[in-house]
Each structure stands twice: as C-alpha cells, then as structure tokens.
Design an enzyme around this catalytic site. Sequence first.
Site, PDB file in Angstrom:
ATOM      1  N   LEU A 132       8.120  -5.723   5.713  1.00 56.82           N
ATOM      2  CA  LEU A 132       8.221  -7.349   6.011  1.00 56.82           C
ATOM      3  C   LEU A 132       8.341  -8.040   4.664  1.00 56.82           C
ATOM      4  O   LEU A 132       9.194  -8.584   4.064  1.00 56.82           O
ATOM      5  CB  LEU A 132       6.893  -8.052   6.669  1.00 56.82           C
ATOM      6  CG  LEU A 132       6.769  -9.367   6.520  1.00 56.82           C
ATOM      7  CD1 LEU A 132       8.039 -10.215   7.379  1.00 56.82           C
ATOM      8  CD2 LEU A 132       5.456  -9.846   7.277  1.00 56.82           C
ATOM      9  N   GLU A 371      -1.776  -6.955   4.769  1.00 59.17           N
ATOM     10  CA  GLU A 371      -1.673  -7.647   6.182  1.00 59.17           C
ATOM     11  C   GLU A 371      -2.042  -9.057   5.968  1.00 59.17           C
ATOM     12  O   GLU A 371      -2.651  -9.762   6.700  1.00 59.17           O
ATOM     13  CB  GLU A 371      -2.285  -7.120   7.317  1.00 59.17           C
ATOM     14  CG  GLU A 371      -1.533  -5.852   7.819  1.00 59.17           C
ATOM     15  CD  GLU A 371      -1.918  -5.503   9.073  1.00 59.17           C
ATOM     16  OE1 GLU A 371      -2.039  -6.428   9.981  1.00 59.17           O
ATOM     17  OE2 GLU A 371      -1.995  -4.398   9.592  1.00 59.17           O
ATOM     18  N   THR A 373      -3.490 -11.589   2.330  1.00 60.13           N
ATOM     19  CA  THR A 373      -4.708 -11.519   1.471  1.00 60.13           C
ATOM     20  C   THR A 373      -5.858 -12.548   2.328  1.00 60.13           C
ATOM     21  O   THR A 373      -5.257 -13.386   3.156  1.00 60.13           O
ATOM     22  CB  THR A 373      -4.227 -12.409   0.111  1.00 60.13           C
ATOM     23  OG1 THR A 373      -3.953 -13.689   0.525  1.00 60.13           O
ATOM     24  CG2 THR A 373      -3.251 -11.573  -0.534  1.00 60.13           C
TER      25      THR A 373
END
Length: 387
Positions: A132, A371, A373
């Site tokens: 991503l 994934e 912060t």
Amino acid sequence: MSAGDPSYSLYGLTEEHSLLRKSVRQLAEDKIAPRAAEIDETAEYPWDVHEELKRADLLGLHVPEQYGGAGADRIAHSIVVEEIARVCASSSLIPAGNKLGTMGLILSGSEELKQEFLPAVASGEATFSYALSEREAGSDAAAMKTRAVRDGDAYVLNGTKCWITGAGVSTHYTVMAVTDPGRGANGISAFVVRADDPGFSVGTKERKLGIKGSPTCEIYFEDCRIPASRLIGAEGTGFKTALKTLDHTRSMIGAQAVGIAQGALDAAVAYTKERRQFGKSIADFQGVQFMLADMAMKVEAARQLVYVANASAERGDPDLTFLSSASKTFASDTAMSVTTDAVQLFGGYGYTKDFPVERMMRDAKITQIYEGTNQVQRMVMARQILR
C-alpha cells in the site's frame, strides 16, 4: 474455534485456544527462541523457522476451510502471533504478514480468484505481502502514484511501493494502484501480483532498528503486465479493501506487541529474582515490585483488548474500526513502555546484547509505527467517537 461455537466467549478462551497456545509456545521455545539472537544479529530471513511454521500448518491458519485452510478464528491467529513474538518478533511477522497480504483477497476477492490463490497459501506453498505505502504516501495512503492501466485483457502497472514487509521472500503481493486518477481514493484498485511477473522487481533491504530478520524493501513495477482477472473486487474499490484489511489486521500488530511485552516481562521477572544487591534479591525491593506490577497489569490489559478486537472482527461488529485501532495503539504503547522498563530493571546488562531485552525494546518500536502510526490511530478512533 468459530464464533458459532457456544463455548466462544469474550471473557474466557476455549479449550482449543488454550491447547493451541500450549503447542505454539512449545514450538517457539524449542525451535525459535534459540535462534532469535542470531536472526537479529545476521538480519537474515529465518527460512528454518519458516519451514517449521509450514510443517505445523501455521502459515495459512487463517485461510477458510473451503480453500484448504484451518479456518481458525481471529483470536486463534492472534495467539499464534503473540506466542512467536514472545521469543522472536521477526519470526512472528511470518504468519502475521501472510495474513495481512491475503486479507484483501479473502474479504473482497471473487470466488475464482480465491480458488486460484488461497489453496497454495493454505498449504504454505505461497505467501503474500501487502503493498500500500509509497515514499510520499504513507499516512496519506490515498496520495499514491503507482498506476495500473487497462490494456485489453490485462493491466499494466508502473510505480514503486515501499516499506513492504516480506518483500523478496513472498511469492505474491496484494498491490494497490491508481486506475482512475480523477477520482481520488475512489480511483484506487487492488491486484494480485506474482513475484515472477515480468516487470516486477525488489529493491535492497532497509537497514532497520529492529525486526531485522523480516526483510523490508521497496518493490518496483516497470510495465508489469498482469491478467485483468487478478483485479481484487471491482475497479475503484481498492482503497476500501485496503482499509477493511487493516481493520482486520491491526489487532494482529496488537498481538505481536503483547507477545514482545510478555517476553520482556518474563525476562525481567526471572532476572530480578536472581540478581542480588545489598544482600538480597532485587525482586524484594518495593520499587522493583511496583515496576513489575505495572508492567504485568499493562500487558494483561493489552492482551484482553486485543482479544476483544478480534472477537469483534469475528462477529463483524460495527465498532471494529475503533477496537482494532485501540488494540493496536494500546498494545504497542504498552510494548514500548514494558520493554523500556525491562531494560531499566536489567541495569547495565539490559543495555547489552548478552540479554534479550535490548532486542525486544528495539523490536517494540515498530509496532507503534507500521499499519498506521499511533497518531493516525488516534485520529481514526476520534473520528469513530465523533461520528
């Protein structure tokens, strides 16, 4: 171990969960713990651990039964990640990263696409990474530039992804790319890319503070042509798939963080019982006892929040987004706090590589970052509260 089981309780694990924890802990202590320091020191992917997890059918534990997997529930998977992270955070990313990479396919893929790829994941022959982020599209992931252009019965991908866990090891990648630049987040689509697709390549490994045995690299797409059938869901739904994926996997980072914290707590308890100063064990000093009590309290609170989030995912509750972010944030903050205190309790020895707590402290830091912060997680939680 399914939500339909009447013994499936939010406040008590099933016998199956307890047996799974026992078996994974045994495997972790026998096969992984003796290798943990070396894995960190050499920064090499532990293929021997990978094979042990494959033999134990733990790589595709989360894959539904109809595709050859165990169909284990989310709590079961979090137990696996936690118990491995307790001795080696790098190794815990093998099952955790594979779930992250395949969750979009499980949640949004067509039946044909699932049948094509998931059986190999279930058997351990295939592993997936999640692609991503980009250099200029981290927290603002919708600002990505990687493009996928339709060309007949294919898509052609061009661009770069970064911070890809498992890059160079994984056989497959779930990749988010822009198919309609004029539609913002709604112009992003998701695809399955194979490591052997022409035009796909992997960059050099990042030199990291922790989790050194898990490779993190950039990946490149240079006129990378893939069949159009590898589109996950419909065009323009890729960003929604990415966010749904994270709702289901952030609690796995929470589980990893709990495991790291538990490992540091275990080491600190053992050390303070043995270490003697002023004629007695330092565990007899009230100041040390208070530190250990606070550490244990935080670890157990984090563990229970991770279980609650995973139970919510299993049921498909509407509060999943909040709970997933909350579990990841609280558990990772706990891991950083507990490992720091563990180093303190070891004194000067804690600052050396002769003991594992300095490695655990370094490994814990990433759980506050990847994934999403923890600052972004607090934004997500606030948005859910204020809706």
